[in-house]
Design a protein around this motif. Sequence first.
Motif, short mmCIF file in Angstrom:
data_model
loop_
_atom_site.label_atom_id
_atom_site.label_comp_id
_atom_site.label_asym_id
_atom_site.label_seq_id
_atom_site.Cartn_x
_atom_site.Cartn_y
_atom_site.Cartn_z
N PRO A 266 -14.77 49.24 36.56
CA PRO A 266 -13.47 48.89 35.96
C PRO A 266 -12.54 50.10 35.95
O PRO A 266 -12.96 51.22 35.65
CB PRO A 266 -13.84 48.46 34.54
CG PRO A 266 -15.28 48.03 34.64
CD PRO A 266 -15.89 48.93 35.66
N ALA A 267 -11.29 49.84 36.27
CA ALA A 267 -10.32 50.93 36.39
C ALA A 267 -10.24 51.76 35.12
O ALA A 267 -10.24 53.00 35.16
CB ALA A 267 -8.95 50.37 36.75
N GLY A 268 -10.17 51.08 33.96
CA GLY A 268 -10.06 51.82 32.70
C GLY A 268 -11.24 52.72 32.45
O GLY A 268 -11.08 53.88 32.01
N GLU A 269 -12.46 52.23 32.71
CA GLU A 269 -13.66 53.04 32.52
C GLU A 269 -13.72 54.20 33.50
O GLU A 269 -14.11 55.31 33.14
CB GLU A 269 -14.91 52.17 32.67
CG GLU A 269 -15.19 51.24 31.50
CD GLU A 269 -16.54 50.57 31.65
OE1 GLU A 269 -17.54 51.28 31.89
OE2 GLU A 269 -16.59 49.33 31.54
N MET A 270 -13.34 53.93 34.74
CA MET A 270 -13.39 54.98 35.76
C MET A 270 -12.42 56.11 35.41
O MET A 270 -12.79 57.30 35.46
CB MET A 270 -13.03 54.40 37.12
CG MET A 270 -13.04 55.40 38.26
SD MET A 270 -14.70 55.97 38.68
CE MET A 270 -14.38 56.84 40.23
N ILE A 271 -11.22 55.74 35.01
CA ILE A 271 -10.23 56.77 34.66
C ILE A 271 -10.65 57.50 33.40
O ILE A 271 -10.52 58.73 33.29
CB ILE A 271 -8.84 56.11 34.48
CG1 ILE A 271 -8.35 55.56 35.82
CG2 ILE A 271 -7.84 57.11 33.91
CD1 ILE A 271 -7.11 54.69 35.72
N GLY A 272 -11.20 56.75 32.42
CA GLY A 272 -11.59 57.36 31.16
C GLY A 272 -12.72 58.37 31.28
O GLY A 272 -12.78 59.34 30.52
N GLN A 273 -13.64 58.12 32.23
CA GLN A 273 -14.77 59.05 32.36
C GLN A 273 -14.52 60.16 33.37
O GLN A 273 -15.34 61.05 33.53
CB GLN A 273 -16.03 58.27 32.75
CG GLN A 273 -16.00 57.61 34.13
CD GLN A 273 -16.43 58.51 35.28
OE1 GLN A 273 -17.45 59.17 35.21
NE2 GLN A 273 -15.61 58.54 36.33
N TRP A 274 -13.38 60.12 34.09
CA TRP A 274 -13.11 61.08 35.15
C TRP A 274 -12.83 62.47 34.58
O TRP A 274 -12.09 62.62 33.61
CB TRP A 274 -11.93 60.61 35.98
CG TRP A 274 -11.70 61.43 37.22
CD1 TRP A 274 -10.74 62.37 37.43
CD2 TRP A 274 -12.45 61.38 38.43
NE1 TRP A 274 -10.84 62.91 38.68
CE2 TRP A 274 -11.90 62.32 39.33
CE3 TRP A 274 -13.56 60.62 38.84
CZ2 TRP A 274 -12.41 62.52 40.60
CZ3 TRP A 274 -14.06 60.82 40.10
CH2 TRP A 274 -13.48 61.76 40.97
N THR A 275 -13.42 63.47 35.19
CA THR A 275 -13.17 64.87 34.81
C THR A 275 -12.28 65.50 35.86
O THR A 275 -12.74 65.84 36.96
CB THR A 275 -14.50 65.65 34.71
OG1 THR A 275 -15.38 64.96 33.81
CG2 THR A 275 -14.26 67.06 34.21
N PRO A 276 -10.99 65.63 35.58
CA PRO A 276 -10.04 66.03 36.63
C PRO A 276 -10.25 67.42 37.22
O PRO A 276 -9.86 67.68 38.34
CB PRO A 276 -8.68 65.93 35.92
CG PRO A 276 -9.00 66.04 34.47
CD PRO A 276 -10.33 65.41 34.29
N TYR A 277 -10.89 68.31 36.47
CA TYR A 277 -11.01 69.68 36.96
C TYR A 277 -12.39 69.97 37.54
O TYR A 277 -12.69 71.10 37.92
CB TYR A 277 -10.69 70.67 35.83
CG TYR A 277 -9.31 70.48 35.26
CD1 TYR A 277 -8.18 70.77 36.03
CD2 TYR A 277 -9.14 69.96 33.99
CE1 TYR A 277 -6.91 70.56 35.53
CE2 TYR A 277 -7.87 69.74 33.48
CZ TYR A 277 -6.76 70.05 34.25
OH TYR A 277 -5.49 69.83 33.76
N ALA A 278 -13.23 68.96 37.60
CA ALA A 278 -14.56 69.15 38.18
C ALA A 278 -14.47 69.14 39.71
O ALA A 278 -13.49 68.69 40.30
CB ALA A 278 -15.49 68.03 37.72
#
Length: 385
Positions: A266-278
């Motif tokens: 799900p888009a919301g879950e994917m974005i919520g768990q994403w670590t942008p600086y990893a």
Amino acid sequence: MSGRRARQTLAPNVLRWARERAGLEPERLAAKMRVKPDRVRDWERSGSISLAQADGMARHTRTPLGYLFLKAPPTEELSIPDYRTHAGAAPARPTPELLDTIHLMRRRQAWMRDELVEVGAEPLAFVGISRGESSFEAVAEAMREAFSVPAGWAATKPDWTTALRFLRDRADESGVLTIFNGIVGNNTSRKLDRSEFQGFALVDGHAPLVFVNAADFKAAQMFTLAHELAHLFVGAPGLSNLGGQELPRHDTERFCNAVAAEFLVPAGEMIGQWTPYAEVDEALQAAARRFKVSVLVAARRAVNLELIRPSEFRSFYERHTGALKPSSGGGNFWNNQNTRIGRRFGSAVYRAVSAGRLTYREAYSLTGLRGDTFDNFLRRMKTAL
């Protein structure tokens, strides 16, 4: 000269077609028939072959004997829409293994439908429910509701196999004939090719069926299952091959891909768990573990949600596509029957045989099991019910 040894003159191009249809080189067919390769080439040049040899060729190429006596190769067409693409090209002609698998699944579906109609079962409400203008998000939500799949379910499963079994069982319990197999029926000498197809869906209001090629990567089977289930909701039967960087050519395939992606990741879950600086690799591996999908599915989802750049996706794809390993097959024979035959279908066969509505001969044909093996299967089904 006896009748079986008498020479026949058949169409050389038909003999060549039979060999090529089975994916056999002259040397391989010669080895199977215990003749020299030059003998096979001579048949294909002159058409001169004995009836016994023609019978052997038919058997080893999985070709109906009568086809070899035709004047020209027949056109064998799939009985369902073909949505496959490979490197942007139309798919090659179907192998005997694929044709026989679809035929067997159609027979199982037809029998199951008749059984359900006979007892007055109502059609399943979700089949074809999204034929209209539904968005892919709405169809994904309808799938979660129909299969009682809670939010964040995949993260609670310890591994891909457990997650796949959970989703398979939920679909099966909801009325879908859910089959995983890497061979034709129970014939271990007839393996399915994961590069030819990954799955297909057969739509029916009473007995919808999805088939997942179990020769494929275990993580890839999760997306295939969700994709084929989406086909049931949009009421569109078809054959799929979902690999590669290129997008599908068909609107139906693109839509079912979008549904499967939203259902599993799900888009919301994917974005919520994403670590942008990893690191990209680290972030995608973490997403694949959380949602129990392949790293390539995670990467495709990330680029579609603009979490990574297209260039990063291409680089990641090229680095990881060769690292995936196909399913090894094997395993416990009886556990395999839960996936090759399916619990729902197996239970129906047990009840029909016990009630005298289905003969043993018909049951043997539907399940691919015979004799003592089939009797053991019935006892296990009785215990499970």
